[in-house]
Design a protein around this motif. Sequence first.
Motif, PDB file in Angstrom:
ATOM      1  N   VAL A   1       0.851  -1.186   0.000  1.00  0.00           N
ATOM      2  CA  VAL A   1       0.000   0.000   0.000  1.00  0.00           C
ATOM      3  C   VAL A   1       0.890   1.241   0.000  1.00  0.00           C
ATOM      4  CG1 VAL A   1      -0.174   0.206   2.528  1.00  0.00           C
ATOM      5  CG2 VAL A   1      -2.075   0.983   1.077  1.00  0.00           C
ATOM      6  N   ASN A   2       0.335   2.346  -0.503  1.00  0.00           N
ATOM      7  CA  ASN A   2       1.083   3.601  -0.593  1.00  0.00           C
ATOM      8  C   ASN A   2       0.475   4.674   0.299  1.00  0.00           C
ATOM      9  OD1 ASN A   2       2.488   2.376  -2.762  1.00  0.00           O
ATOM     10  ND2 ASN A   2       1.092   3.257  -4.265  1.00  0.00           N
ATOM     11  N   TRP A   3       1.297   5.668   0.614  1.00  0.00           N
ATOM     12  CA  TRP A   3       0.803   6.935   1.154  1.00  0.00           C
ATOM     13  C   TRP A   3       1.538   8.058   0.441  1.00  0.00           C
ATOM     14  CZ3 TRP A   3       2.950   3.312   4.651  1.00  0.00           C
ATOM     15  CH2 TRP A   3       4.299   3.511   4.972  1.00  0.00           C
ATOM     16  N   ILE A   4       1.001   9.261   0.540  1.00  0.00           N
ATOM     17  CA  ILE A   4       1.554  10.410  -0.159  1.00  0.00           C
ATOM     18  C   ILE A   4       1.903  11.493   0.872  1.00  0.00           C
ATOM     19  CG2 ILE A   4       1.141  12.171  -1.929  1.00  0.00           C
ATOM     20  CD1 ILE A   4       1.192   9.276  -2.990  1.00  0.00           C
TER      21      ILE A   4
ATOM     22  N   TYR B   1      -1.105   0.357   6.956  1.00  0.00           N
ATOM     23  CA  TYR B   1      -1.631  -0.506   8.013  1.00  0.00           C
ATOM     24  C   TYR B   1      -1.096  -0.080   9.380  1.00  0.00           C
ATOM     25  CZ  TYR B   1      -3.123  -3.987   4.507  1.00  0.00           C
ATOM     26  OH  TYR B   1      -3.735  -4.652   3.459  1.00  0.00           O
ATOM     27  N   PRO B   2      -1.709  -0.552  10.472  1.00  0.00           N
ATOM     28  CA  PRO B   2      -1.166  -0.251  11.800  1.00  0.00           C
ATOM     29  C   PRO B   2       0.304  -0.632  11.932  1.00  0.00           C
ATOM     30  CG  PRO B   2      -3.353  -1.203  12.017  1.00  0.00           C
ATOM     31  CD  PRO B   2      -2.999  -1.297  10.558  1.00  0.00           C
TER      32      PRO B   2
ATOM     33  N   ASP C   1      -5.961  -0.541   5.600  1.00  0.00           N
ATOM     34  CA  ASP C   1      -4.649  -0.342   4.986  1.00  0.00           C
ATOM     35  C   ASP C   1      -4.362   1.118   4.662  1.00  0.00           C
ATOM     36  OD1 ASP C   1      -6.698  -0.640   3.075  1.00  0.00           O
ATOM     37  OD2 ASP C   1      -5.314  -1.258   1.503  1.00  0.00           O
ATOM     38  N   HIS C   2      -5.324   1.995   4.901  1.00  0.00           N
ATOM     39  CA  HIS C   2      -5.119   3.421   4.656  1.00  0.00           C
ATOM     40  C   HIS C   2      -5.199   4.250   5.937  1.00  0.00           C
ATOM     41  CE1 HIS C   2      -5.276   3.092   0.192  1.00  0.00           C
ATOM     42  NE2 HIS C   2      -5.883   1.971   0.525  1.00  0.00           N
TER      43      HIS C   2
ATOM     44  N   PRO D   1      -1.501   6.327  -7.045  1.00  0.00           N
ATOM     45  CA  PRO D   1      -2.535   5.401  -6.572  1.00  0.00           C
ATOM     46  C   PRO D   1      -2.287   4.901  -5.155  1.00  0.00           C
ATOM     47  CG  PRO D   1      -0.928   4.215  -7.859  1.00  0.00           C
ATOM     48  CD  PRO D   1      -0.465   5.654  -7.845  1.00  0.00           C
ATOM     49  N   GLY D   2      -3.322   4.295  -4.584  1.00  0.00           N
ATOM     50  CA  GLY D   2      -3.174   3.678  -3.279  1.00  0.00           C
ATOM     51  C   GLY D   2      -2.384   2.385  -3.336  1.00  0.00           C
TER      52      GLY D   2
END
Length: 247
Positions: free
Chosen positions: A20-23, A38-39, A70-71, A224-225
């Motif tokens: 998973v991604n974050w920005i 995720y945690p 996951d976000h 994207p996520g």
Amino acid sequence: MAQNVIEVADDVFLGRGTDVNWILLRDGDAVTLIDAGYPGDAGRLEASLRALGRRPEDVRAILLTHAHIDHLGGAAQLARRYGTPVYTDAREAAHVRREHLEQAGPMDLAANLWRPTLWPWLGRVLRVGAAKNARIPSAQPFAASGALDLPGRPVPVPTRGHTSGHTAYHLPDVGAVVTGDELVTGHAVTGHVGPHTLPAFFNSGDPVTALAAIETLDADLVLPGHGDALRRPIAEAVAEARDHARR
């Protein structure tokens, strides 16, 4: 720069967690974080901030595309430890607070165990808290429409398909759009590389129809996520995702 974060445009960074991604949007000493893994990704999340020369305390706000574990997992920890404010669409805020839940459950997963890609993915995500019931009681809806007064000046764009309050974020200054899970470029379960939507059991609504909200944006960088950043006009990416969904 840490291995799990890359600069994809000026002061715009894509961080990687467990599938998973974050920005991260940097403006001087301050940061806006969009999604948070995720945690169990909290350590990677903080490492991505340090790679930018910033600390968790420098995160002005966390914006969520949607409330799946996951976000929001890492966001819940930042909100609890540092009091970081968390914002999302008004419809999604109740989901973030877990007043209701729109997420694939055990029965959905059991019905998809025929997918050979599901097993290794499930093993990885369970180790980082996929089964936890994380929530953020302090989550609030955006205070106003249009560009938010936050680092990166993100503009929320309702994309209500993957969840009923899913939001994409347009970054007009760099011609990018953060698509969350409405449009991805890769996912361990699908095995597909390129713009597409997620399988039906991951969605609460119709993500293909919701793509109309982003296809006319002035953007040629898709963030994207799940999957890699994609340098392509958003209209072309949407068209490819729709074509893939018809197959």
